[in-house]
Every structure is written in C-alpha cells, then in structure tokens.
Enzyme design. Structure first.
Site, PDB file in Angstrom:
ATOM      1  N   ASP A 151     100.076  34.063  27.779  1.00 33.62           N
ATOM      2  CA  ASP A 151      99.650  32.982  28.761  1.00 33.62           C
ATOM      3  C   ASP A 151     100.892  33.324  29.821  1.00 33.62           C
ATOM      4  O   ASP A 151     101.901  34.008  29.447  1.00 33.62           O
ATOM      5  CB  ASP A 151      99.877  31.528  28.481  1.00 33.62           C
TER       6      ASP A 151
HETATM    7  C1  NOJ Z   1      98.359  28.975  32.532  1.00 34.07           C
HETATM    8  C2  NOJ Z   1      97.418  28.195  31.759  1.00 34.07           C
HETATM    9  O1  NOJ Z   1      97.849  27.722  30.483  1.00 34.07           O
HETATM   10  C3  NOJ Z   1      96.099  28.938  31.414  1.00 34.07           C
HETATM   11  O2  NOJ Z   1      95.176  28.158  30.726  1.00 34.07           O
HETATM   12  C4  NOJ Z   1      95.639  29.701  32.655  1.00 34.07           C
HETATM   13  O3  NOJ Z   1      94.395  30.520  32.351  1.00 34.07           O
HETATM   14  C5  NOJ Z   1      96.853  30.674  33.100  1.00 34.07           C
HETATM   15  N1  NOJ Z   1      97.962  29.630  33.318  1.00 34.07           N
HETATM   16  C6  NOJ Z   1      96.352  31.380  34.190  1.00 34.07           C
HETATM   17  O4  NOJ Z   1      96.219  30.794  35.460  1.00 34.07           O
END
Ligand code: NOJ
Length: 739
Positions: free
Chosen positions: A285
């Site tokens: 993430d």
């Molecule tokens: C952080 C989020 O936790 C995740 O769910 C998301 O896909 C990513 N950012 C990308 O935007």
C-alpha cells in the site's frame, strides 16, 4: 458399463485440460523469460515500482517527473491516471521511447464504479445479491478498461466489526462467510474469465492482512488478534478472492503479530503463497514500505526495503525504496538475483495475461470510452443495485411507502447534494452529471407536492435554518428528513470517536417531531451509527448508505413503493458506542446474560447487551412467515450432507424479497465456538400470499475451524441450526456431526 465409460471420458477430458493448461502456462513462462533475459537490473527494478500520476491524490506524497522515469525504464507501472487519451500518451512513452518497450500497468481505485458510481461497497453488501454485486464490478471494470485502466485496487476484503473505522464503508461488513462470497463475486466481476478481454481488468485483493481491526477504530493503528481469530474470521474473504483468480494482492498499513504487513514473511510468503497458493504479484500500500521505519522494525528505508523484498513484496507503491536501494543491495549480495527475477516474472506474467504485449493500447480506445461511460445499461445496473442495497430499519403505521400526490416536506442539506450521494472513492464519478434526491422526488411526485428546506448543515452548530424548515414541514402531510454523514466522513483516514449523527441534525429532528406528523428519515452514512435517539423520533427509517450516481432516483422509487426494500444489514448497529465491538458471532462466555444471577454475569449496568439492529436485519413493505425447520437427517456423517428446509410464506399485501439466512452453532468444541455462524443464505421473491420451500445444504467441511492444536478440521458433536430473516429472530433445531 455406460457409467465406467463416462467416468473414463471425464478423466481423459480433465487430463487433456490440465495438460493444455500447463502447456499454456509453459508458453507464458517462456514468453516472460524471453523478455526478462534482455533486461538490465535497473530495468527490472523499474518494473517493481508504481508511481502516482498527478491526476488524483490518494496519499501523502507525490513524485515529480514520472514521465521521465517511464522513458528511462525506471517506472513500469502508474496509478491515478485515467482517460483513454492520457493513458495512451503515457503508454506511448513506455512502448516507443523506453529501451525495453515494456507496456505500463495502469492502476486506479475503482472501488464502486468508475464513471457510473454504484453504492459504496458496504451498501452493495446489504443487497446480499451476489449476481448484482458481480454485475456492479463488471460494469466498473468495463468502464475503467475503456478509460485506459487495466488494474483496480479492489476488492477490499477486510472484515471489520469497528464502526469507528471509516473504511468499513469499503468492505462487505462483519461476516466471513458473506464477505467471502462477495469478495469472490467482485473478483469475477472485475476479471471475468479472461484477463485479456477488453472489458475486464486485473483485481487487487486488499489490504493483506487484518487492516479492518485497528485498535480503537483509528485508521492505520496497531492490529492485535490471536492467530486463530485471524485464520478463522479475517483470512477467509482474502482466500476466497484469491481462489476466484485475483492476480494481485496489496499489503496493509498495519502490523499483525508484531510485524508490519509489508515486511511480514509469515503473511506474504507462508500464508499467501504457501498456504493460499497465490500466483500473482504483491504490491505494497502507499508508502507502507517506508512506514516500517516509523513502525520501528527498520532503522532506515534501505532496511525497510530489505524486509519487504525478503517477505515477498514484488512492487513498491510510491515509496521509491526499491528504486533507491535495491540495486546496491543486489550488487552487495544482500538480495539474491533470483528474488528480483521472481518478482519481475510475476509482474510481467500479469502484463502478458492482460494482453498488453499483444496490444499495449488495448485499454486506450476513445470510441469505446465514449460508448461505455454512463451507458444506459450501466446506469440501469447502478439504479438496480442502489435500490437493492437500501435497508428499511423501521416503518411504523405503514408510513412508507409514500403515496403519489401526498404533500411532502423534504428537510436536510443532504437532500440537494449530489456530491454526497457518490460517497468516498468516487473514482471518475461526476456529481454535476446527476440529479439530487429533491430533483428526483419532484420529477416523480410533482413540483408542488415536494417542498424543500435545508434546515441545517450536515456538520456544524448553526440552527438558523430550523424555523424555515419547521414552517415548510407544517404545510406537508409527511416529512422526509435526509440526514446522516457527509461523504467525506467515510473512507480512508476518516475514523470517528463518535458514531452519532453529526451536528445539530438530530436536534432539528426532535423539533420536527413536535409537529406530530409522520417523519421518514432517509439515512446517508458509511458506517453503523448509534440511532437510539432517531429511532424514537422517526416513524420510518430507510438506510440508503451513499447510493451512487442513480441514488436520487433509487431513493425515490423505494420511498414511493415502486421497489419494495429488501436489503439486510451486514454490520450490527449498536445501541451506543460503548457496546463496540459488537457482532453476532460473539462467544457465549462463562457468564452469559441469560443466567439467573442478578449481578455476576457478562453485561453492562447502563445498557442492554443486544444491539439496536442485529446483523441480517431489514424490513419490507410486506411480511414473511417462516415454518419450522425440517431436516433430511439428524446425523451428519463425515462424507454426508444435511438438508435443512423451511417453508416461506409472504403474509403481507405486496410482492417482496426476503434474504433467508441459515446459521449454525457448534455446542462443544476443543476451543470455544461462536454462538452463531452464517452458513448459507438465499434471496427469494414471493408474491403476496405465495409460499415456497427454501433448502440449505450443510456439509462437514462447512463446519471446520482451527482446533486446539491449530489443525483445521471438524469435531464431532452436537450442533444447533437456525433459519430466519436476521441473526436474532430465527427458528431453531439441532443435529449431530458423527465421525
Ligand atoms: C491507500 C489505500 O489504503 C489503498 O486502499 C489505495 O488503494 C491506495 N492508497 C492507492 O490509492
């Protein structure tokens, strides 16, 4: 003889399929290796990074110069870029200007729609309609695929019993069984049968793992649970998504068992690859690799990168850790070439599967984009799911459905806000394109029959609009109060310490109540709320979540009985925050509430134990009667099956849908077992007066769990079996599992 012949034929066909499948696999591996062989170490690491474009901001940092990185072979994957034209421009740089000509992956958070926005995922889950949920993902996938995107960061498979956590809006609720079914449906919807099809995109199972259980409901906070709870309750939806063929997985921000997920060998290798057999690639993430320094398991970013690569992370989202440090670590012998090659192989493999080497512009077709986005069929599907997701929580004196021509006063800022109808993660959804609740109510019921006054803002203390709202309400037959949370109170980084309706909305409701008219609350929100006050003030409550592009129309159709509500809660609604975490699959404890002792039992001194609305709960404009349960056998043998049947009758005046739910309880185990576990459900439609049987099949594998010695399997003994319209109001019988 005939039987033997048929069996032989089946075996031969199966063998042929397996052989041709492995031939295909071998051909794919061969292609991947033919590319890999030509790549420099820098280019390999370039495939292992993912950078955000500046088209959307979904995290704390932005890297400049990503187009140069693509050109130099230092960036093989982009997210937050969309439209056929813009992705074509970037893809052109990758395939025409970089040395290796390797096409880019384009990722985006297509969570509940791309342009045509469906209800938030928690809302979709309350439809309990797997076909509709799959369709929603298919529509989202086909719109995204026409807009240059080939990878969605969905489905979120995080089980959660934490209404304070804003991201419960993105999941499927508290239950592992339903959550698994929904996770698989969403993967099927996004990926279809062929990743190379121009209407499908790559799914990403997230957030691996346990992200839905942050302590105190605070986003990104520590997660701490037993391994048994993790394996039995939290893991199943991720597993179901992987079994359904998802080819990418995103790590989570949190720690689990003391190790941040992006550096956890246990999670990413032992569980994900070895136990679950996952064959795709793993992405972190957003900057979660870097954050391991803050977590305190790495002294610096270079060490964090080492932890990640060794744990099994193939791609670094936005962190620039692999980009900065991996090359030197390979050269210094800290990271084996094989690790890099395996990671790049997994990424290239998916690029081949997506058809990108066949045609890098497969997903950048402007004509298709025009055709797909907001197509009438997509809008129709969004309307259908929005209606199915609404949950009728209360309906006194048949206040609903409203009758055409009735004079209604609509109160609440949310009633005219199209932005809020879309909810969080609205992707490319456009709130200027859509109609508000008030617009749709007027279109249906006539301008002069629908009066409007905002009353107050969703958030804030300003009461100056109360008087006008009360004057408006006085002129109406019924009052419709649209209240709840604004869209920006849900999603990532939106944890709350209160689950009350914000601002002075409830105070206004209280004043409206003094008019002694029927009050319908239309509730918009992304989490279970404490509705204990509102349930005493409103005559009816319709939970609509954030229902998406077609939300205004869907609400109108449900309010006026054009559609009979059929949604059922997938998260327990507590009476107060003090009861949280509260979920239906709790354990009995040694001192359950029903023991006669007046004091020494597991209870509160200031609140009942039971929730305001239990898991599985939802009313209809009709009523249903459940017969007693009939079992095909009282003894379920090791390899056998048991059928449990109820006869269902629609005892009301109109056609309606009911989600019939089947639960079991294992009475004595080597470890304590939940008081109920969902094991099946069926959504049926019955005309007024109609009846039919509904049968559930229980097999021993459905009763397996992690036993005292942590092996997975069943234990013989007595079980209860329940069938009902929610997890509380059920018919009950019993059976025995015999070995
Ligand atoms: C952080 C989020 O936790 C995740 O769910 C998301 O896909 C990513 N950012 C990308 O935007």
């Amino acid at each position: 003889m005939k039987k033997i012949f048929l069996t032989l034929l089946t075996v031969t066909i199966l063998m042929a399929c397996t052989q041709s499948q492995s031939k295909e696999e071998a051909a794919l591996d061969h292609k991947v290796d033919s590319v890999l062989r030509l790549m420099t170490l820098d280019e390999k690491i370039g495939q292992m990074v993912l950078y955000s474009s500046d088209w959307d901001v979904t995290g704390p940092t932005l890297k400049k110069g990503y187009i140069d990185d693509i050109r130099n072979g230092n960036c093989g994957n982009i997210f937050n870029a969309y439209t056929a034209a813009y992705t074509r421009k970037l893809q052109k740089v990758a395939v025409e200007e970089s040395r290796m000509h390797i096409p880019l992956l384009f990722g985006y958070d297509v969570i509940h729609g791309h342009k045509t926005i469906f209800p938030i995922c928690l809302g979709e889950s309350t439809s309990w309609d797997l076909k509709a949920i799959e369709k929603s993902a298919r529509v989202a996938g086909s719109e995204a695929a026409a807009s240059g995107i080939n990878w969605t960061f969905a489905p979120m498979c995080d089980i959660s019993v934490e209404p304070r956590w804003g991201r419960v809006s993105e999941g499927a609720g508290e239950d592992p069984y339903l959550g698994s079914k929904i996770a698989a449906a969403r993967v099927r919807g996004f990926q279809g049968n062929d990743l190379g099809d121009t209407l499908t995109i790559l799914a990403c199972v997230k957030h691996f793992a346990g992200y839905g259980a942050p302590l105190a409901g605070r986003d990104y906070n520590t997660v701490d649970m037993s391994e048994r709870v993790f394996l039995d309750t939290y893991l199943p939806p991720y597993k179901a998504a992987i079994d359904a063929g998802a080819m990418s997985v995103m790590t989570s921000f949190n720690e689990l068992f003391g190790v941040p997920a992006s550096g956890s060998h246990y999670l990413l290798t032992d569980i994900l690859r070895t136990k679950l057999g996952f064959k795709g690639f793993v992405v972190t993430d957003y900057t979660s690799m870097n954050e391991m320094v803050n977590h305190g398991v790495a002294a610096n970013e270079a060490d964090a990168g080492l932890l990640s690569i060794k744990a099994g992370v193939d791609m670094d989202m936005q962190g620039e850790v692999y980009f900065k440090y991996l090359k030197k670590q390979v050269q210094d012998g800290l990271v084996a070439d094989k690790m890099i090659n395996d990671a790049v192989r997994r990424i290239l493999r998916v690029k081949f599967m997506l058809g990108l080497f066949r045609d890098p512009y497969l997903y950048c077709n402007e004509a298709r984009e025009k055709r797909e986005l907001y197509s009438p069929a997509h809008l129709e599907a969004a309307l259908d799911v929005a209606k199915k997701s609404m949950v009728l929580l209360k309906n006194e004196n048949h206040t609903l459905p409203l009758r055409k021509g009735e004079k209604i006063a609509v109160i609440g800022e949310l009633a005219t806000s199209t932005r809020d109808l879309l909810g969080s993660w609205k992707a490319a959804g456009d709130w200027n394109f859509m109609k508000s609740i008030v617009d749709e109510l007027r279109a249906f019921n006539g301008e002069s029959n629908v009066m409007y006054s905002p009353g107050c803002k969703t958030n804030g203390e300003d009461r100056s609009g109360f008087a006008a709202a009360i004057t408006t309400a006085r002129k109406a037959d019924k009052i419709v109060v649209v209240m709840g949370e604004s869209a920006d109170m849900s999603g990532e980084a939106t944890s709350r310490t209160s689950i009350n309706i914000p601002g002075v909305q409830t105070e206004l409701l209280q004043q409206l109540k003094a008019l002694n008219k029927p009050i319908v609350v239309v509730l918009m929100n992304g989490r279970p709320l404490d509705l204990s006050k509102e349930t005493t003030l409103a005559t009816s409550i319709l939970e609509v979540w954030f229902p998406g592009t077609m939300g205004g129309k869907a609400i109108t159709q449900v309010l006026f009985g054009e559609y009979n509500p059929s949604g059922k809660l997938t998260m327990t609604f507590p009476r107060n925050l003090g009861q949280v975490p509260i979920y239906y699959y709790e354990k009995n404890t040694g001192r359950p509430i029903y023991i006669p002792d007046p004091k020494y039992k597991s209870r509160y001194i200031d609140s009942p134990n039971d929730p305001l609305f239990p898991f599985g709960f939802g009313l209809s404009y009709t009523t249903f009667a459940y017969s007693d349960i009939r079992l095909s056998t009282k003894e379920l043998s090791d390899k056998g099956e048991l059928k449990a049947t109820v006869n269902m009758t629609n005892t009301g005046g109109v056609t309606g849908e009911e989600v019939v739910q089947c639960y079991v309880r294992d009475l004595v185990g080597s470890v304590t077992r939940p008081v109920k576990e969902l094991k099946g459900f069926e959504k049926i439609t019955l005309k007024a007066g109609e009846n039919r049987n509904v049968t559930f099949t229980i097999t021993p594998d459905m009763l397996a769990f992690h036993r005292l010695d942590m092996t997975y399997g069943t234990e013989p003994g007595d079980y209860k079996l329940f069938i009902g319209g929610n997890s509380r109001d059920v018919k009950e019988t019993g059976f025995k599992l015999v070995k």
